[in-house]
Scaffold this motif. Structure first.
Motif, PDB file in Angstrom:
ATOM      1  N   TYR A   1     -60.215 -16.102  39.942  1.00 25.20           N
ATOM      2  CA  TYR A   1     -59.228 -17.510  39.467  1.00 25.20           C
ATOM      3  C   TYR A   1     -57.678 -17.362  40.078  1.00 25.20           C
ATOM      4  N   HIS A   2     -57.008 -17.211  40.175  1.00 26.77           N
ATOM      5  CA  HIS A   2     -55.445 -17.393  40.125  1.00 26.77           C
ATOM      6  C   HIS A   2     -55.707 -17.588  41.579  1.00 26.77           C
ATOM      7  N   MET A   3     -56.242 -16.904  42.166  1.00 23.41           N
ATOM      8  CA  MET A   3     -55.923 -16.804  43.731  1.00 23.41           C
ATOM      9  C   MET A   3     -56.996 -17.476  44.290  1.00 23.41           C
ATOM     10  N   THR A   4     -57.852 -18.361  43.744  1.00 29.96           N
ATOM     11  CA  THR A   4     -59.060 -19.115  43.973  1.00 29.96           C
ATOM     12  C   THR A   4     -58.530 -21.092  43.844  1.00 29.96           C
ATOM     13  N   SER A   5     -57.908 -21.023  42.735  1.00 29.37           N
ATOM     14  CA  SER A   5     -57.499 -22.203  41.669  1.00 29.37           C
ATOM     15  C   SER A   5     -56.235 -22.412  41.322  1.00 29.37           C
ATOM     16  N   ASP A   6     -56.021 -23.896  41.448  1.00 33.85           N
ATOM     17  CA  ASP A   6     -54.126 -23.972  41.227  1.00 33.85           C
ATOM     18  C   ASP A   6     -54.526 -23.986  39.361  1.00 33.85           C
ATOM     19  N   SER A   7     -53.582 -23.739  39.208  1.00 31.91           N
ATOM     20  CA  SER A   7     -52.662 -24.041  37.479  1.00 31.91           C
ATOM     21  C   SER A   7     -52.863 -24.752  36.903  1.00 31.91           C
ATOM     22  N   THR A   8     -53.519 -24.759  36.068  1.00 32.52           N
ATOM     23  CA  THR A   8     -53.905 -25.564  34.879  1.00 32.52           C
ATOM     24  C   THR A   8     -52.301 -26.337  33.956  1.00 32.52           C
ATOM     25  N   LYS A   9     -51.918 -27.464  34.861  1.00 24.81           N
ATOM     26  CA  LYS A   9     -50.401 -27.891  33.296  1.00 24.81           C
ATOM     27  C   LYS A   9     -50.918 -27.775  32.267  1.00 24.81           C
ATOM     28  N   PHE A  10     -50.485 -27.195  30.862  1.00 24.21           N
ATOM     29  CA  PHE A  10     -50.416 -27.981  29.801  1.00 24.21           C
ATOM     30  C   PHE A  10     -49.968 -29.401  29.392  1.00 24.21           C
TER      31      PHE A  10
END
Length: 180
Positions: A97-106
């Motif tokens: 997931y993290h290799m294909t998507s930007d991190s989600t900010k809380f």
């Protein structure tokens, strides 16, 4: 004597895996496949799946403790092996997931933000610490050193359970901020 020999054979493996996994995850967490020219779709469907995997792991851990307390050693063994397999599956999905998507900010504010980050930080730190503990606990059982297995399992179980449960909690707290 043979049992301690088996444990000693696995010591280097346990140390190596306990270092390699967190370092690899940290490195891969920062790697985005699109930055290397790969045209891959974000695996944005994975977070609820790996959160569910954490939840199932928690249930398996509790069921395994109940099984062993009821003298069902083989069932306990199967449940624990399944919990380990699910933890590995979680790790693979998490990295993918993290290799294909930007991190989600809380996006929460106020006290809930502090609660979230406290849970997140303790989850991350303990998820690193639990790796050698699970492996040592597993190897001691494999070696038939059940007295030593039981001693460390009493420490490993609540920490692993905390990591599994807080994995779900972190997902539930951040899920409103995911962009699909």
């Amino acid at each position: 004597m043979e049992n301690n020999s088996l444990e000693k054979k696995f010591n280097t493996f346990i140390i190596a895996v306990s270092i390699i996994i967190p370092v690899a995850v940290a490195i891969l967490f920062g790697v985005k496949l699109k930055d290397f020219g790969y045209n891959v779709e974000p695996l944005s469907f994975l977070p609820p799946i790996y959160a569910t995997t954490n939840g199932i792991t928690a249930v398996l851990l509790i069921a395994a403790v109940v099984a062993i307390k009821n003298g069902k050693r083989k069932l306990h063994e199967r449940l624990m092996t399944s919990a380990i397999a699910l933890s590995v599956a979680f790790l693979v999905m998490y990295v993918a997931y993290h290799m294909t998507s930007d991190s989600t900010k809380f996006g929460g504010e106020g006290i809930i933000r502090y609660v979230y980050f406290f849970i997140l930080v303790t989850h991350i730190v303990l998820s690193i610490a639990i790796i050698p503990m699970v492996l040592i606990t597993f190897v001691r059982a494999l070696a038939g050193n059940f007295d030593r297995h039981k001693k460390i399992a009493k420490i490993t179980f609540p920490i692993w359970l905390y990591v599994a449960v807080t994995g779900v909690v972190v997902y539930l707290m951040i899920s409103p901020y995911y962009v699909y």
